[in-house]
Design a protein around this motif. Sequence first.
Motif, PDB file in Angstrom:
ATOM      1  N   ILE A 474      -7.871   2.916   9.953  1.00  0.00           N
ATOM      2  CA  ILE A 474      -6.984   3.879  10.321  1.00  0.00           C
ATOM      3  C   ILE A 474      -5.478   3.439  10.154  1.00  0.00           C
ATOM      4  O   ILE A 474      -4.687   4.082   9.500  1.00  0.00           O
ATOM      5  CB  ILE A 474      -7.098   4.454  11.734  1.00  0.00           C
ATOM      6  CG1 ILE A 474      -8.444   5.350  11.805  1.00  0.00           C
ATOM      7  CG2 ILE A 474      -6.008   5.448  12.145  1.00  0.00           C
ATOM      8  CD1 ILE A 474      -8.761   5.559  13.118  1.00  0.00           C
ATOM      9  N   TYR A 475      -5.297   2.275  10.653  1.00  0.00           N
ATOM     10  CA  TYR A 475      -4.200   1.424  10.611  1.00  0.00           C
ATOM     11  C   TYR A 475      -3.566   1.298   9.308  1.00  0.00           C
ATOM     12  O   TYR A 475      -2.479   1.734   8.698  1.00  0.00           O
ATOM     13  CB  TYR A 475      -4.126   0.167  11.519  1.00  0.00           C
ATOM     14  CG  TYR A 475      -2.855  -0.506  10.899  1.00  0.00           C
ATOM     15  CD1 TYR A 475      -1.651  -0.451  11.871  1.00  0.00           C
ATOM     16  CD2 TYR A 475      -2.633  -1.620  10.072  1.00  0.00           C
ATOM     17  CE1 TYR A 475      -0.669  -1.027  11.609  1.00  0.00           C
ATOM     18  CE2 TYR A 475      -1.696  -2.416  10.208  1.00  0.00           C
ATOM     19  CZ  TYR A 475      -0.568  -2.129  10.855  1.00  0.00           C
ATOM     20  OH  TYR A 475       0.648  -2.793  10.703  1.00  0.00           O
ATOM     21  N   GLU A 476      -4.552   0.989   8.325  1.00  0.00           N
ATOM     22  CA  GLU A 476      -4.105   0.591   6.772  1.00  0.00           C
ATOM     23  C   GLU A 476      -3.935   1.907   6.360  1.00  0.00           C
ATOM     24  O   GLU A 476      -3.067   1.987   5.418  1.00  0.00           O
ATOM     25  CB  GLU A 476      -5.368  -0.173   6.200  1.00  0.00           C
ATOM     26  CG  GLU A 476      -5.470  -1.475   6.461  1.00  0.00           C
ATOM     27  CD  GLU A 476      -6.873  -2.258   6.061  1.00  0.00           C
ATOM     28  OE1 GLU A 476      -7.551  -1.457   5.453  1.00  0.00           O
ATOM     29  OE2 GLU A 476      -6.768  -3.522   6.218  1.00  0.00           O
ATOM     30  N   GLU A 477      -4.463   2.974   6.520  1.00  0.00           N
ATOM     31  CA  GLU A 477      -4.059   4.315   5.934  1.00  0.00           C
ATOM     32  C   GLU A 477      -2.659   4.767   6.370  1.00  0.00           C
ATOM     33  O   GLU A 477      -2.011   5.370   5.612  1.00  0.00           O
ATOM     34  CB  GLU A 477      -5.229   5.230   6.247  1.00  0.00           C
ATOM     35  CG  GLU A 477      -6.577   5.187   5.767  1.00  0.00           C
ATOM     36  CD  GLU A 477      -7.579   6.196   6.283  1.00  0.00           C
ATOM     37  OE1 GLU A 477      -7.353   6.967   7.280  1.00  0.00           O
ATOM     38  OE2 GLU A 477      -8.672   6.204   5.930  1.00  0.00           O
ATOM     39  N   GLU A 478      -2.449   4.557   7.584  1.00  0.00           N
ATOM     40  CA  GLU A 478      -1.205   5.012   8.205  1.00  0.00           C
ATOM     41  C   GLU A 478      -0.165   3.909   7.446  1.00  0.00           C
ATOM     42  O   GLU A 478       1.012   4.565   7.074  1.00  0.00           O
ATOM     43  CB  GLU A 478      -1.047   4.633   9.700  1.00  0.00           C
ATOM     44  CG  GLU A 478      -1.902   5.544  10.315  1.00  0.00           C
ATOM     45  CD  GLU A 478      -1.883   5.309  11.915  1.00  0.00           C
ATOM     46  OE1 GLU A 478      -1.349   4.022  12.317  1.00  0.00           O
ATOM     47  OE2 GLU A 478      -2.225   5.954  12.934  1.00  0.00           O
ATOM     48  N   ILE A 479      -0.272   2.984   7.299  1.00  0.00           N
ATOM     49  CA  ILE A 479       0.505   1.893   6.570  1.00  0.00           C
ATOM     50  C   ILE A 479       0.770   2.544   5.118  1.00  0.00           C
ATOM     51  O   ILE A 479       1.795   2.341   4.488  1.00  0.00           O
ATOM     52  CB  ILE A 479       0.313   0.516   6.614  1.00  0.00           C
ATOM     53  CG1 ILE A 479       0.359   0.013   8.161  1.00  0.00           C
ATOM     54  CG2 ILE A 479       1.079  -0.400   5.658  1.00  0.00           C
ATOM     55  CD1 ILE A 479       1.682  -0.105   8.536  1.00  0.00           C
ATOM     56  N   ALA A 480      -0.429   2.685   4.541  1.00  0.00           N
ATOM     57  CA  ALA A 480      -0.231   3.195   3.170  1.00  0.00           C
ATOM     58  C   ALA A 480       0.711   4.568   2.796  1.00  0.00           C
ATOM     59  O   ALA A 480       1.328   4.674   2.216  1.00  0.00           O
ATOM     60  CB  ALA A 480      -1.519   3.616   2.478  1.00  0.00           C
ATOM     61  N   GLU A 481       0.264   5.143   3.906  1.00  0.00           N
ATOM     62  CA  GLU A 481       1.377   6.599   4.021  1.00  0.00           C
ATOM     63  C   GLU A 481       2.618   6.194   4.176  1.00  0.00           C
ATOM     64  O   GLU A 481       3.640   6.847   3.571  1.00  0.00           O
ATOM     65  CB  GLU A 481       0.736   7.473   5.050  1.00  0.00           C
ATOM     66  CG  GLU A 481       1.385   8.800   5.029  1.00  0.00           C
ATOM     67  CD  GLU A 481       0.709   9.842   6.032  1.00  0.00           C
ATOM     68  OE1 GLU A 481       1.289  10.896   6.330  1.00  0.00           O
ATOM     69  OE2 GLU A 481      -0.299   9.429   6.593  1.00  0.00           O
ATOM     70  N   LEU A 482       2.991   5.269   5.033  1.00  0.00           N
ATOM     71  CA  LEU A 482       4.420   5.000   5.141  1.00  0.00           C
ATOM     72  C   LEU A 482       5.123   4.244   4.083  1.00  0.00           C
ATOM     73  O   LEU A 482       6.075   4.502   4.144  1.00  0.00           O
ATOM     74  CB  LEU A 482       4.482   4.231   6.591  1.00  0.00           C
ATOM     75  CG  LEU A 482       4.150   4.850   7.923  1.00  0.00           C
ATOM     76  CD1 LEU A 482       4.139   3.867   8.876  1.00  0.00           C
ATOM     77  CD2 LEU A 482       5.114   5.977   7.997  1.00  0.00           C
ATOM     78  N   SER A 483       4.054   3.467   3.376  1.00  0.00           N
ATOM     79  CA  SER A 483       4.745   2.874   2.247  1.00  0.00           C
ATOM     80  C   SER A 483       5.127   3.782   1.069  1.00  0.00           C
ATOM     81  O   SER A 483       5.666   3.358  -0.085  1.00  0.00           O
ATOM     82  CB  SER A 483       3.634   1.779   1.736  1.00  0.00           C
ATOM     83  OG  SER A 483       3.363   0.833   2.780  1.00  0.00           O
TER      84      SER A 483
END
Length: 693
Positions: A474-483
């Motif tokens: 979940i965290y990595e998906e959030e970071i990918a979205e923010l990137s």
Amino acid sequence: MGSPLPPQQRPEPPLVLQLAAGALQAQNLELPGGGGLGPEWQVLLGRADALAFGGRLHEALPLYQLASRHQQLRAEQLEKLVECLANSVRIKEGLPAAGSGPPQPREGDVFRCRKCQGFLFEPVSLPCGHTFCKKCLERDRAAESRCVLCKEEEGGTAPGQLPRVNVILSNLLAKWFPCQVKASQLRHEGNLLYKEKKLQAALQKYNEAVSLAPNDHLLYSNRSQINSTLKACENALHDAETACRLQPYWLKGHLRKGQALANLGKTEEALREFLFCLALDTGNKTAKSEAQKVNVEQKKGFSIQEEPNVTTSGSLRKSVQITESKKDCSEEENKLTSMQESPFLISDKCSLLKRKCCSEEMRNAELPCKVMKKDTIDTKGNSAGQHTPFEFVDPSDLDCSLCMRLFYEPVTTPCGHTFCLKCLERCLDHNPKCPLCKEGLSECLAMRKYCKTVLMEELIARYLPEELTERRKIYEEEIAELSNLNKNVPIFVCTMAYPTVPCPLHIFEPCYRLMIRRCMETGTKQFGMCISDPVKGFADYGCILEIRNVEFFADGRSVVDSIGKRRFKVIQHSQRDGYNTADIEYIEDQKVQGQEYAALLVLHDSVYDQAYLWFNSLKQALKSRILSHFGPMPAKDPDPQANPNGPAWCWWVLAVLPLENRAQLPFLAMKSLKDRLNGIRRVLTFMSRTRSR
């Protein structure tokens, strides 16, 4: 120091000189004390030390024997011999070299305090992320202000104030290991009684503690000290052996065993234990002193007998007095002391390099029923038998109280509360206080250094691996979205920004603190800058800024050094967590060729010269302010179409011209360099006419 041997017991001078000459020839050693001057025993001792230091112990031991017949040797005179014997033990046992650092923690070490080596009791998590017993930190704080694991300062709290007990960890330990927690409490109570010289009461506390935690090596070690003080030497030895069995490479346990053996007159085994202690830690003064004393004799000489396939073997006899230690048991948590006086006697069959206390036979030996039942000790060296059944682990026990999800990158505040790193940072954006107890965290905020709590991460990884994997996903998906720099791009609504032009910003609003931090965390270090719009919230055109540096202040504010990169057009306006975002598309200048390009070059040079003259006509004070804020005017580009955003000097001129934002915005949206140059020329012409009037 004893009297010298009678003449009839001394070796003949020719024999002494022959042995000394042989040692000198073998090693090419210099004579101590100025070329052979001084007593014969000093010459022999010096050469014996040199041979021992060179690893030739089988040649050194006869010289030590001869020296001892001439003169009674003191303990400190055998320091070289002890060091070499300990080094041989280290090599034989395959131990790490001296100075290689503490051994890596093993499977059973997760709940152990790395200061006292016992089960964590009232755990306190330092700002560096490591966790220790509260009493260990209180006891060592005056002498050592750095973490014993990472050497970081133990700061992060007000002067003179210790961090508080980690609430989450304390609750988990009480839930998972109630017996061990109670045993640790009894251990501390026993230490206080020992300090008050109430030995029987202290022993009773430790007996209760051992019945609750039969695999805690520290309990046996401390009880061994109490039994020694009570002259119960057999019980002291038994407890020390149990501690060594539970933790085979724990220095303190072997020192306890060596001292107990010495009290019982079993100096053969005692010497072996002291040497093994020095193999574990060459700088331990207590072990070195004890080993040196074992090698000393007042009235009897050395007796040497070599054994095959052993680097160094033999026996050294002595009779020596050792002063009884008066230190209390609580100090023994960290300090190692000597034991009561007793005669030492070592037999000729001693093998200094064999460590029987950790042999397989000893590990499998049955303990008397007074101590514990058979097979209750974890023979793998697990100091507390800490096997947590998975069904006892409730995932909700490890949920962050802010996001209500499993801790991810858990950090613990000085007040003892634990949160996800990102959750805590978001709370501190709004208020520099703990979200739970409201204690001030200004010191923590000023440090801007949030280290993850190591033990919490280990617990989650060990007991909730599947939940951690899902949480990380979940965290990595959030970071990918923010990137993503095309969709949901963060938008700072403030001022006009242009490509290649610096744009320093003062950040103080909570939403923009979060936005800037996310830009740094994702690694993009980029966000959009737009001017405000009364209808849409922000304009349809803007510029991407790249963060070059961020300077944080103690109150949470920051100064961001950024510079313009690319222009964009807003496709869709939106918001995220309190700040504006947008789906965008990037815009570039349209290139021309042929005659249009030739005309563009003429226009480009003409407008550049006009802008240069205008800037130099300004008053010096105004010029200085412009230069300090925007830097010098960029040079003229040989090819004005080389950059998709157009020449850098154009954006610099637009940034310094005294135009309102609404007047500057159309220049940002233009895709024609010709139109932009003509617009700049009109503004410069107007500025010149206005000044001439």
